[in-house]
Design a protein around this motif. Structure first.
Motif, PDB file in Angstrom:
ATOM      1  N   HIS B 407       0.850  -1.071   0.075  1.00 18.64           N
ATOM      2  CA  HIS B 407       0.386   0.029  -0.316  1.00 18.64           C
ATOM      3  C   HIS B 407       0.831   1.018   0.019  1.00 18.64           C
ATOM      4  N   ALA B 408       1.876   0.908   0.870  1.00 21.90           N
ATOM      5  CA  ALA B 408       3.067   2.786   0.704  1.00 21.90           C
ATOM      6  C   ALA B 408       3.485   2.617  -0.593  1.00 21.90           C
ATOM      7  N   ALA B 409       3.870   1.512  -1.081  1.00 23.79           N
ATOM      8  CA  ALA B 409       4.691   2.036  -2.695  1.00 23.79           C
ATOM      9  C   ALA B 409       3.906   2.510  -3.633  1.00 23.79           C
ATOM     10  N   ARG B 410       2.465   1.626  -3.569  1.00 23.63           N
ATOM     11  CA  ARG B 410       1.620   2.015  -4.075  1.00 23.63           C
ATOM     12  C   ARG B 410       1.176   3.743  -3.948  1.00 23.63           C
ATOM     13  N   LYS B 411       1.266   4.384  -2.298  1.00 27.80           N
ATOM     14  CA  LYS B 411       0.784   5.706  -2.897  1.00 27.80           C
ATOM     15  C   LYS B 411       2.221   6.319  -3.087  1.00 27.80           C
ATOM     16  N   ILE B 412       3.405   5.660  -3.010  1.00 28.97           N
ATOM     17  CA  ILE B 412       5.016   6.175  -3.049  1.00 28.97           C
ATOM     18  C   ILE B 412       4.882   6.804  -5.104  1.00 28.97           C
ATOM     19  N   GLY B 413       5.003   5.751  -5.078  1.00 29.15           N
ATOM     20  CA  GLY B 413       5.190   5.158  -6.576  1.00 29.15           C
ATOM     21  C   GLY B 413       6.595   5.249  -6.884  1.00 29.15           C
ATOM     22  N   ARG B 414       6.785   5.660  -8.232  1.00 31.37           N
ATOM     23  CA  ARG B 414       8.474   5.492  -8.081  1.00 31.37           C
ATOM     24  C   ARG B 414       8.901   4.387  -8.932  1.00 31.37           C
ATOM     25  N   GLY B 415       7.786   3.004  -8.771  1.00 33.52           N
ATOM     26  CA  GLY B 415       8.789   2.011  -8.654  1.00 33.52           C
ATOM     27  C   GLY B 415       9.230   1.368  -7.811  1.00 33.52           C
ATOM     28  N   THR B 416       8.575   1.742  -6.587  1.00 37.19           N
ATOM     29  CA  THR B 416       8.986   1.403  -4.809  1.00 37.19           C
ATOM     30  C   THR B 416       8.459   0.267  -4.989  1.00 37.19           C
ATOM     31  N   ASP B 417       7.311  -0.264  -5.575  1.00 37.24           N
ATOM     32  CA  ASP B 417       6.390  -1.637  -5.653  1.00 37.24           C
ATOM     33  C   ASP B 417       6.768  -2.466  -5.812  1.00 37.24           C
ATOM     34  N   LYS B 418       8.162  -2.725  -6.975  1.00 36.04           N
ATOM     35  CA  LYS B 418       8.907  -3.844  -6.954  1.00 36.04           C
ATOM     36  C   LYS B 418       9.532  -4.465  -5.896  1.00 36.04           C
ATOM     37  N   TYR B 419      10.017  -3.030  -4.705  1.00 39.92           N
ATOM     38  CA  TYR B 419      11.181  -3.754  -3.589  1.00 39.92           C
ATOM     39  C   TYR B 419      10.202  -4.046  -2.328  1.00 39.92           C
ATOM     40  N   ALA B 420       8.393  -4.222  -2.637  1.00 40.82           N
ATOM     41  CA  ALA B 420       8.151  -4.791  -1.386  1.00 40.82           C
ATOM     42  C   ALA B 420       8.375  -6.002  -1.305  1.00 40.82           C
ATOM     43  N   MET B 421       9.484  -6.428  -0.731  1.00 37.91           N
ATOM     44  CA  MET B 421       8.796  -8.296  -0.342  1.00 37.91           C
ATOM     45  C   MET B 421       7.692  -8.719  -0.351  1.00 37.91           C
ATOM     46  N   GLN B 422       6.651  -9.082  -1.016  1.00 41.15           N
ATOM     47  CA  GLN B 422       5.140  -9.404  -0.211  1.00 41.15           C
ATOM     48  C   GLN B 422       4.183 -10.124  -1.529  1.00 41.15           C
ATOM     49  N   VAL B 423       3.294 -10.868  -0.410  1.00 40.25           N
ATOM     50  CA  VAL B 423       2.807 -10.892  -1.940  1.00 40.25           C
ATOM     51  C   VAL B 423       1.000 -11.004  -1.028  1.00 40.25           C
ATOM     52  N   LYS B 424       0.171 -10.858  -2.712  1.00 42.06           N
ATOM     53  CA  LYS B 424      -0.874  -9.816  -1.952  1.00 42.06           C
ATOM     54  C   LYS B 424      -1.274  -9.446  -0.821  1.00 42.06           C
ATOM     55  N   GLY B 425      -0.078  -8.506  -0.986  1.00 36.81           N
ATOM     56  CA  GLY B 425       0.193  -7.437   0.247  1.00 36.81           C
ATOM     57  C   GLY B 425       0.864  -7.861   1.601  1.00 36.81           C
ATOM     58  N   GLN B 426       0.965  -8.297   1.767  1.00 37.70           N
ATOM     59  CA  GLN B 426       1.517  -9.340   2.632  1.00 37.70           C
ATOM     60  C   GLN B 426       3.166  -9.868   3.103  1.00 37.70           C
ATOM     61  N   GLU B 427       3.350  -9.024   3.762  1.00 35.79           N
ATOM     62  CA  GLU B 427       5.107  -9.383   3.243  1.00 35.79           C
ATOM     63  C   GLU B 427       5.706 -10.782   4.183  1.00 35.79           C
ATOM     64  N   PHE B 428       6.587 -11.729   3.420  1.00 32.37           N
ATOM     65  CA  PHE B 428       7.141 -12.523   3.784  1.00 32.37           C
ATOM     66  C   PHE B 428       8.242 -12.590   4.351  1.00 32.37           C
ATOM     67  N   PRO B 429       7.467 -13.267   5.651  1.00 34.57           N
ATOM     68  CA  PRO B 429       8.223 -13.924   6.351  1.00 34.57           C
ATOM     69  C   PRO B 429       9.793 -14.323   6.387  1.00 34.57           C
ATOM     70  N   MET B 430      10.875 -15.185   7.694  1.00 36.79           N
ATOM     71  CA  MET B 430      11.861 -15.757   7.424  1.00 36.79           C
ATOM     72  C   MET B 430      12.273 -16.555   6.791  1.00 36.79           C
ATOM     73  N   HIS B 431      11.438 -16.716   5.926  1.00 35.18           N
ATOM     74  CA  HIS B 431      11.790 -18.113   5.348  1.00 35.18           C
ATOM     75  C   HIS B 431      12.362 -17.733   3.708  1.00 35.18           C
ATOM     76  N   GLU B 432      13.694 -18.541   3.107  1.00 37.82           N
ATOM     77  CA  GLU B 432      13.765 -18.025   1.185  1.00 37.82           C
ATOM     78  C   GLU B 432      13.772 -19.199   0.826  1.00 37.82           C
ATOM     79  N   PRO B 433      12.642 -18.703  -0.372  1.00 41.16           N
ATOM     80  CA  PRO B 433      12.382 -19.834  -1.584  1.00 41.16           C
ATOM     81  C   PRO B 433      13.527 -20.130  -1.820  1.00 41.16           C
TER      82      PRO B 433
END
Lengths: 620, 620
Positions: B407-433
């Motif tokens: 949500h924050a990235a979408r408000k800010i724009g500037r392509g920042t959503d690319k770096y939101a580490m999330q799926v469906k808006g929820q951030e990833f927990p500490m497990h690395e695929p």
């Protein structure tokens, strides 16, 4: 002994007269268990598509399951499989008695027979000693004589013999494999395959012991069954055998009569288990380690001479050779049963092929010009008995009937195929879908066609609703229902029954699902679950469907018989039918639930992967 | 008490300030068990699609499972659910501690809260006595103060309190529900929903007893765990808690670092469980009836004052607020953890939203003009701590971050959503695929997005292969594998983990599948099976997927994050990535195995019917 399995499959190459041992490993046995599963595995792995089932290229497999041979009621089962000469698809038949347990005691998990011997032979297995021996002297003999002769020549009173009978020698398409003289691996024509290979018999003597991982648990379960056998079988299985419910079934239109034209038979009372007990019953018999003793031994010195050595007629036999042919003479049916056991004929397909001829005769589609002069009106007891013998010997009209009702109808033409009560060429057993709708789904889709060994649906959801709770199904469903929930129940139930045919357990056992899981664990030492066991059944079913798809079967071969969409015109269930649209909707849903492709009829890639069958994916 | 459940769900209508009781019956509890399953049921039944998650229309459900409250390690769990303000889809969070067991002791299977109170209230449940009480005096207070004040005013030392915290009051989209001051139902923003309803807390005191059907069996299992707890947890769970493996994970690139740009953190040793034990650890803590005692209690009088009442940081917290923010100051992370518990913030989404801001800052996409002057380079400990407080209070830059990274990235724009580490808006927990490929499948397809509560795949197939045997899977599969067999394993495993979230068991318990089946039976008196329990999980998952489909989610929302298709540029797993084509093939197969439509992403009709969800079919 390894628990439940030896990791030793005996391979017999009849062409080269060589034997060898295959050791597929523990994961193999846990994945397939034996029986149907093992058979489907080897047929898929080794059989080239399109071969003639009666050619040397066919593979014939005798397979107990991991539980076969445990000292526990119901564990005397084995399966016999090959490409079926009756259906052209997956062939598999299940049988009780003592042969399978003996094979396990001899240290073998299965016998795989390839090729064809140039002269009649039999296989002699005594523990690790294997011989392929000449069988010229027993060729053409009755099953009773063969067993006696082999016992004598091998000097083994405790010999157990599985054999193809004269019907198998003659490649009657529904010839069965007989063991212990009166137990039949009846369906799909496995005796014909055996005969086509010039393999007269497999004689077995095992002196080893079956050592379960947890012998105490097996003993405890066996004792529980033994202590409670009377109360567990409220239907009178001990007193009246499988025919105990015959008259009741007739009272609800559940007894196939006159080639399934009706479900209620006037003469039912004369054929029912209670009547048998009052008349020709000599004593009960049993299978390996089983306290239920549902098997009948009958004898008669009347018009039909019935010998006790051939056992007695099961419910299926009384229906097929009795009510379906309009015959209410118990002694005659017992005699026809004796002929089937002596010659090695499947009583169901035998009776139903004769019943087909009778219906065609009554409809004027067959005449005495076809039948060699036989009057084939329903109820002609003499003709029925005569035809059984003619079929086994491929004599006269019997030579045509020996092809099975569908093949025979196609040869005769005149629209007679309409009255062949079969799916995929295999005749229906004595279970009427119009009084248990889900059965129609099983019949239509079974890889072996009109088969009851994995399609009887009444038990779990009418007699024992609690048995479905561990599947997450809590409400009983009416028999005349094909709702989505019934389709779900059918799917689970069929998987579960196929599992029984893999593991080597008799479908009549009253064990709960948890008890069966515990039995498998106690035998094998595994930590299995109901989930894993149901998946074994689903896996085995999927493999059989792939086998059929490879043989050219498609979804179009999953046919609900038109007769069951036609109402009973009389009787207790007068007017009852399974409407086509009901059936079509159920079938479509069943396909989707199973992960079967709606066109090819084969499991999808995803379903095969989900069953761990990566190696099968490439076969499609 | 009824075994495992009371058939009493408390309904609380905050608008009318009325309570009522719902009694869905035993089959309901056996079908859904509680937790996730119960939540999905009521959300599907009662929630109109498309509502604003922070509106009075949302429904908030607190649901233990049937096993919650049994005197047995791992049974202190409950779930909290609602439509998620973070994802807009199915919201569900799981938590341990004592609150759920207390609710059961009070005689309630769940609490369903509807509507919104016009002024702040709290719910007071003492057995059958229910009160909706004014909460004006505790509004705005820390969780520790609230709990103390309620204990005092209700004169109940043994009170158990679940509350939304100030973050929930402020409707931070990832506000959690805190119970017992330091246990968080962390994910999907359930605290925000609670706050939006003006429901400050649910205070519970139960004086009843949990009476399992087979108390002896439960005692025996509890004793087994207690007697063997040291040897069962070879990973040092007791000594080092969930952070025991942090340093090891870093050594295999499994510790998310710098917003998942790397998997290995130079400062890992400073954050690991052993270091905590050597430094700030005061003692272990535990959940209801659990001998494992994996919970940490830490304190510090250093630069950051850490109070023992707020417990201590879990592995997830140390990763999200530590390595993912480049922070290696254990005391600071413990303090940030304390802030999260005091304010009611999910430490994972809090840390990962800050980490997102840090990566954007380092890339020049955010500047001090955005951050209110904060230097957000990775490793700025002070800024991390400051932002936690700002988020909870929605102050300054924190007010933007309180929306969550997407949500924050979408408000800010500037392509920042690319770096939101999330799926469906929820951030990833500490497990690395990238070090456990199947996790990517779980992340992409979870109805709650970047969630670990049903997606951690390493346990069963690397640490305990035997645990998969009852599923018919016998061979371990490598972590960097997404073969069809891995997809199958993921499907089974996810169903199994969802089941744990239904039944009320902690995922850290070492019980075998058979033990868990036996525990459910011993508690309830049922004859359940692994099959039935896995189907509960599959059913609950299917319902959540239907919920999301109804909210407009499609298969296009099941996105594998681009970063995991990008190789690590350094560290132990340098060069490792999950190729897009590998992921796409696995995803397609997973869909088909699950019976999910490839376009809508929802379960097919056949799958819903197969799960007994006839009533759900019409909702699609």
């Amino acid at each position: 002994m390894s628990h439940g399995f030896f990791n030793r499959i005996l391979r017999v190459d009849l062409l080269r007269r060589e034997v060898s041992i295959e050791t597929p490993g523990e994961h193999f046995f846990r994945t397939y268990l034996g029986g149907w599963g093992l058979i489907a595995y080897y047929l898929l792995k080794e059989l080239a598509p399109g071969i003639d089932p009666l050619s040397p290229e066919n593979i014939l497999i005798f397979a107990p399951g991991v539980v076969t041979g445990a000292s526990l009621g119901g564990s005397g089962r084995n399966a016999v499989g090959a490409k079926s000469p009756l259906t052209g698809g997956f062939g598999e038949a299940d049988v009780g008695g003592f042969w399978g347990a003996e094979l396990k005691r001899a240290g073998w998990d299965a016998v795989i027979v390839t090729g064809k011997a140039d002269t009649p032979v039999y296989l002699w297995i005594k523990d690790d000693e294997i011989e392929i021996r000449d069988a010229a002297h027993v060729w053409g003999k009755s099953t009773l004589d063969v067993e006696a002769m082999l016992k004598e020549e091998l000097d083994e009173k405790r010999l157990r013999v599985a054999q193809c009978g004269v019907a198998g020698e003659n490649q009657v398409r529904f010839a069965c494999v007989i063991n212990d003289v009166n137990r039949a691996a009846g369906r799909t024509g496995m005796g014909a395959v055996m005969g086509s290979k010039n393999l007269k018999a497999i004689a077995v003597r095992g002196t080893g012991r079956f050592e379960p991982a947890d012998a105490g648990k097996i003993r405890e379960t066996a004792k529980w069954l033994s202590d409670n056998v009377r109360t567990l079988y409220t239907g009178g299985m001990q007193d009246y055998g499988t025919a105990g419910g015959l008259q009741y079934l007739s009272s609800i239109s559940g007894l196939p009569t006159f080639n399934f034209q009706e479900g209620s038979f006037e003469g039912a009372q004369k054929l029912t288990g209670a009547t048998m007990a009052d008349t020709i019953l000599v004593r009960n018999d049993t299978c390996y380690a089983c306290p239920v003793r549902c098997k009948r031994v009958v004898a008669s010195d009347g018009a039909y001479k019935v010998e006790p050595e051939y056992g007695g007629p099961e419910y299926e036999t009384l229906g097929a050779l009795g009510s379906c042919c309009g015959v209410d003479n118990l002694e005659a049916v017992a005699y026809a049963n004796q002929l089937c056991n002596a010659y090695g004929l499947d009583t169901i397909s035998t009776g139903m092929t004769i019943a087909w001829a009778m219906e065609c005769f009554e409809r004027g589609l067959l005449t005495t010009a076809d039948t060699g002069g036989l009057d084939l009106h329903f109820g002609n007891t003499e003709a029925m008995v005569r035809l059984v013998e003619q079929i086994a010997r491929r004599e006269g009209f019997g030579n045509l009937l020996a092809e099975g009702s569908l093949h025979a109808a196609r040869k005769i033409g005149r629209g007679t195929d309409k009255y062949a009560m079969q799916v995929k060429g295999q005749e229906f057993p004595m279970h009427e879908p119009r009084v248990k709708f889900a059965l129609n789904l099983g019949y239509a889709t079974s890889p072996t066609g009109g088969d009851h060994m994995h399609n009887i649906h009444d038990t779990d959801y009418t007699r024992s609703v609690e048995g479905m709770w561990p599947l997450g199904i809590f409400e009983p469903l009416p028999a005349d229902d094909l709702s989505p929930q019934k389709v779900r129940l059918a799917k689970y139930h069929i998987d579960w029954q196929v599992f029984w045919n893999c593991v080597g357990l008799c479908m009549f056992m009253p064990y709960s699902k948890a008890q069966i899981r515990d039995i498998v664990n106690a035998v094998t030492g595994w930590n299995t679950s109901l989930f894993e066991l149901l998946k074994v059944g689903e896996r085995a079913m999927a493999m059989a469907r792939v086998f059929n798809a490879r043989e050219g079967f498609t979804a179009n071969d999953d046919v609900a018989h038109w007769r069951f969409a036609t109402p009973f015109t009389s009787g207790p269930a007068e007017g009852v039918r399974i409407p086509d649209e009901t059936m079509e909707a159920a079938l479509a849903l069943y396909y989707e639930m199973r992960g079967w492709d709606r066109v090819s009829g084969a499991p999808t890639r995803a379903k095969l992967y989900e069953l761990g069958l990566d190696w099968v994916v490439g076969l499609l």
